[in-house]
Structures are given as C-alpha cells and as structure tokens.
Design an enzyme around this catalytic site. Structure first.
Site, PDB file in Angstrom:
ATOM      1  N   LEU A 176       0.827  -1.208   0.000  1.00  0.00           N
ATOM      2  CA  LEU A 176       0.000   0.000   0.000  1.00  0.00           C
ATOM      3  C   LEU A 176       0.862   1.260   0.000  1.00  0.00           C
ATOM      4  CD1 LEU A 176      -2.825   1.378   0.302  1.00  0.00           C
ATOM      5  CD2 LEU A 176      -2.542   1.131   2.783  1.00  0.00           C
ATOM      6  N   GLU A 207       1.304  -0.315  10.392  1.00  0.00           N
ATOM      7  CA  GLU A 207      -0.134  -0.616  10.535  1.00  0.00           C
ATOM      8  C   GLU A 207      -0.924   0.639  10.912  1.00  0.00           C
ATOM      9  OE1 GLU A 207      -1.814  -3.529   9.997  1.00  0.00           O
ATOM     10  OE2 GLU A 207      -0.006  -4.526   9.317  1.00  0.00           O
ATOM     11  N   GLY A 208      -0.442   1.784  10.459  1.00  0.00           N
ATOM     12  CA  GLY A 208      -1.047   3.071  10.801  1.00  0.00           C
ATOM     13  C   GLY A 208      -0.335   3.679  11.994  1.00  0.00           C
ATOM     14  N   GLU A 257      -0.344   8.441  15.536  1.00  0.00           N
ATOM     15  CA  GLU A 257      -1.056   9.698  15.295  1.00  0.00           C
ATOM     16  C   GLU A 257      -2.347   9.436  14.502  1.00  0.00           C
ATOM     17  OE1 GLU A 257       2.784  10.429  16.721  1.00  0.00           O
ATOM     18  OE2 GLU A 257       2.259   9.267  14.942  1.00  0.00           O
ATOM     19  N   GLN A 271      16.900   0.248  31.684  1.00  0.00           N
ATOM     20  CA  GLN A 271      17.304   0.950  32.900  1.00  0.00           C
ATOM     21  C   GLN A 271      17.487  -0.016  34.072  1.00  0.00           C
ATOM     22  OE1 GLN A 271      17.931   4.093  32.445  1.00  0.00           O
ATOM     23  NE2 GLN A 271      18.589   4.625  34.516  1.00  0.00           N
ATOM     24  N   ALA A 312       3.330   8.476  -0.199  1.00  0.00           N
ATOM     25  CA  ALA A 312       1.974   8.137   0.267  1.00  0.00           C
ATOM     26  C   ALA A 312       2.067   7.073   1.348  1.00  0.00           C
ATOM     27  CB  ALA A 312       1.113   7.642  -0.898  1.00  0.00           C
ATOM     28  N   GLY A 313       2.318   7.520   2.576  1.00  0.00           N
ATOM     29  CA  GLY A 313       2.357   6.598   3.700  1.00  0.00           C
ATOM     30  C   GLY A 313       1.016   6.607   4.404  1.00  0.00           C
ATOM     31  N   ILE A 350       7.686  -2.109   2.295  1.00  0.00           N
ATOM     32  CA  ILE A 350       6.855  -3.302   2.148  1.00  0.00           C
ATOM     33  C   ILE A 350       7.530  -4.522   2.789  1.00  0.00           C
ATOM     34  CG2 ILE A 350       5.625  -4.789   0.538  1.00  0.00           C
ATOM     35  CD1 ILE A 350       4.699  -1.778   0.708  1.00  0.00           C
TER      36      ILE A 350
END
Length: 384
Positions: free
Chosen positions: A131, A368-369, A372, A341, A136-137, A163
């Site tokens: 995609l 996967e989006g 944000e 830590q 175009a992300g 990809i």
C-alpha cells in the site's frame, strides 16, 4: 444464569490455552535461541517459517475450508504475542500471513480464495501487502502507482515503499489508482514472477532486522482481470477494512515485546546483587517492575477485548482496534526503555536482549497506521 457459566465468562477457552502453551514451548525451544542471531545477521529466518508451517501456526489466519485452523482473530494474536516475547522478527512472519491474505479473504473472488489461501495456509506461499509509497504513507490518496485496463488485463506501473516480505513474497496485494480524475484506487494480486516486477533496495533498519523491508517496482506489469480484488475503484475500502483488523497484529506484537522485556528484567533483578542484596529488593527497581507488569497487562486486556469484538463482528470495531494498537505500542516502547534501565549498563549491550526489544518496539508505533493516525480514528469514532 448458572454458576458454572459465570466461572468461564471472562476467560480464554481451554483449547486456546492449550494451543498457546504448545506455541510457547515451540518458541522457547526453537525461536528464542535463534533471536539474537536473526537480529545480528539481519537474515530472513526460513527455518523458523518452515517450523511455523509444520506446526500449523501459519494456518492460524485462515478458515478451515482453506486449510486453516478456523480459530479466529483472538487465537491468532495470542500466537503473535507468544512469538514476539522471544523474537519480534519471527512474529512478523505470522502477522504478514494475515495482512497479505485478509484482503482476499474479505473481498476476493472464490477463484482467488481457492487459488491462493490454501497455499498460504500450508506455508508453501508467503504474501505481502503493498500500500505505502515514498510520497503516500499515512495518506493513500496521494498514491502514484497506476493500473490501466487493457482488454482482459490490467497494466500496473509505479513503486511501493516500506513493504514487508519484499523479495520473499510469492505474491503482493498491490493498490493502484484506476480512476485518475476521482483518485479512486483498486486492489490487485501481483505474483512475484510477473514480467516487469522487481524489488529495489532493502532498507537498513533500527529493528525487526530479520524481516526484509523493501521497495517493489512495477514496470508495465500485466495481470489478468481475475486478479482484481473486490470491486474496481473500491481499493481504499479494501485497505481500510483490512487494516482495521490487522493492526491488532501490531498490538499483539507490542504486548509480546513488552512482556518479554518485563520477564527478562524481572529475572535479572532477582539475580543481580547491589548493596549486598538482589536489586529486586530495592524499591526504586520494584516500582519500575510493578509499572511494567501493570501496563503490559492493561495492554493485553485491551487487545483481547478488541480481538473478541473482531471475532464477533461487533460494530465499533475500528475504535477498539485503534485503541489497542495505540496503547500496546506506546506501552512496548516505554516498558523496553525501563527494562534497559533495570539492567543498567548490561541493558545497553547486545549480549542481553532488552536493547533489541527496544529497537523492535519502536516500529509498532509506526506501522499498521502510525499512532497519530490511530488517535484520529479514535477521535472520529468519539464524535459519532
């Protein structure tokens, strides 16, 4: 309502627990010992993929009629979580099994389903989902890859970016603009042996180094009209409906990474002595471990709830899968930093796994989006 029913009302079915335990044993015996080497060499672990195929793990995303286990989303993501506890790169093998086949399972013709899904369920074939593009992300409307109808074929031109399974996959689910005026997309199956198809450079990444990420290129690639997935011009709907469910894979991977880091830090704190006693007796360390365990458990509850909603096809799914992905990935990043830590200087060196876990955790906030975008999805759902 009987008391017997109440005892099972908020628990996993026994068959799921048995399958989870079997996967956990496979991971402990075969995957965990390979995790550091997979990361260090940056090589795709074909041996692990073959193992997953032999143990029916690669069959988890599929219905029984296509050779799958038919056990649904929750069991699939439990498996992703278990694998990711030891090796996030290996977990991605199973995640891409779903991502690269779900568009076909949801929208594909019977011919496409019968031709492709059984081969993936056995592990003979591996899929990919194409995609994203360089420009175009998070904004697929900016896509430049095109597909033009020519008789009984579609001619695809363009390139993709970021990809997973590039160079490994036997076919790619490719999204392309088919109506330039209205910017409408369509989805296609493009087999890797099609003339004009090639894979450009592979990325050198911060983490998930055992999974190749690259840039497929399409130069007058011809595919038959039968390779169209769903309806022409409805490709964006195919992509969004797929991602609405597959982002649970990123959430499960994140939960697994967080739990793996917590478990390792906890075990280390029992053995490491400072000021004359194990550091898990120091309140500063105790509080870190307590918060790590709590946040991971909370992320798991959100994940399992969203998975159950997916299996029941409940309304409002997108909001819950976005919340699960958002919270789990942020948790994984925070927990792995805390794990380093707890280990101190040892946490910073490659001899110990928590620095790898931190590097692997970062991508769960992006793919996967991005998180944000997940916040946008959640906020829109809240507006009604």
């Amino acid at each position: 309502m009987s008391t017997t029913a109440l005892t099972d009302i908020y628990d996993l079915p026994q068959e799921y627990k048995d399958f989870r335990d079997a996967i956990r044993q496979i991971v402990d015996e075969k995957v965990r010992p390979r995790a550091a080497e997979i990361d260090a060499k940056g090589e795709y672990p074909l041996d692990i993929r073959k193992l997953f195929a032999e143990q029916d793990i690669l069959a988890l995303p599929f219905d029984a009629q296509y050779g799958g286990t038919g056990t649904g989303t929750l069991m699939l993501q439990i498996a992703v979580e278990e694998i990711a506890k030891a090796c996030a790169s290996s977990a991605l093998i199973l995640m891409i099994q779903e991502l690269g086949t779900l568009p076909i399972a949801l929208f594909g013709s019977d011919e496409l389903k019968d031709r492709l899904l059984p081969k993936c369920a056995t592990g003979e074939w591996s899929p990919a989902f194409a995609l994203s593009e360089p420009e175009a992300g998070s904004d697929p409307a900016s896509m430049r890859t095109t597909a033009v109808r020519d008789g009984d074929e579609w001619v695809i031109n363009g390139s993709k970016n970021w990809i997973t399974n590039s160079g490994i996959a036997d076919y790619y689910v490719v999204f392309a603009v088919t109506d330039r005026e209205s910017r409408r997309l369509s989805a296609f199956v493009v087999e890797s042996d099609r003339e004009g198809f090639s894979v450009g450079k592979l990325e050198h990444k911060l983490g998930i180094k055992g999974s190749p990420t690259g840039s497929p290129i399409f130069e007058d690639v011809r595919v038959p009209a039968a390779n169209l997935i769903g309806i022409e011009g409805k490709g964006l709907s195919v992509a969004l409906a797929t991602l609405e469910r597959t982002r649970l894979g990123a959430a499960a991977q994140a939960v697994g990474i967080a739990q793996g880091a917590t478990d390792y830090a906890n075990a280390y704190a029992k053995e490491r002595v400072a000021f004359g006693k194990p550091i898990n007796e120091l309140q500063g360390i105790q509080f870190k471990l307590a918060d790590m365990e709590t946040r991971t458990a909370a992320a798991r509850e959100l994940l399992y709830k969203a998975c159950a909603m997916a299996d029941r096809n409940e309304p409002g799914l997108g909001k819950h899968t976005s919340m699960a992905k958002l919270f789990a990935s942020d948790t994984a990043m925070w927990v792995t930093i805390e794990a380093i830590q707890v280990l101190g200087g040892y946490g910073y060196v490659t001899e110990y796994p928590v620095e790898r876990m931190m590097r692997d955790a970062k991508i769960t906030q992006i793919y996967e989006g991005t998180n944000e975008i997940q916040r946008v999805v959640i906020a829109r759902a809240m507006r009604g």
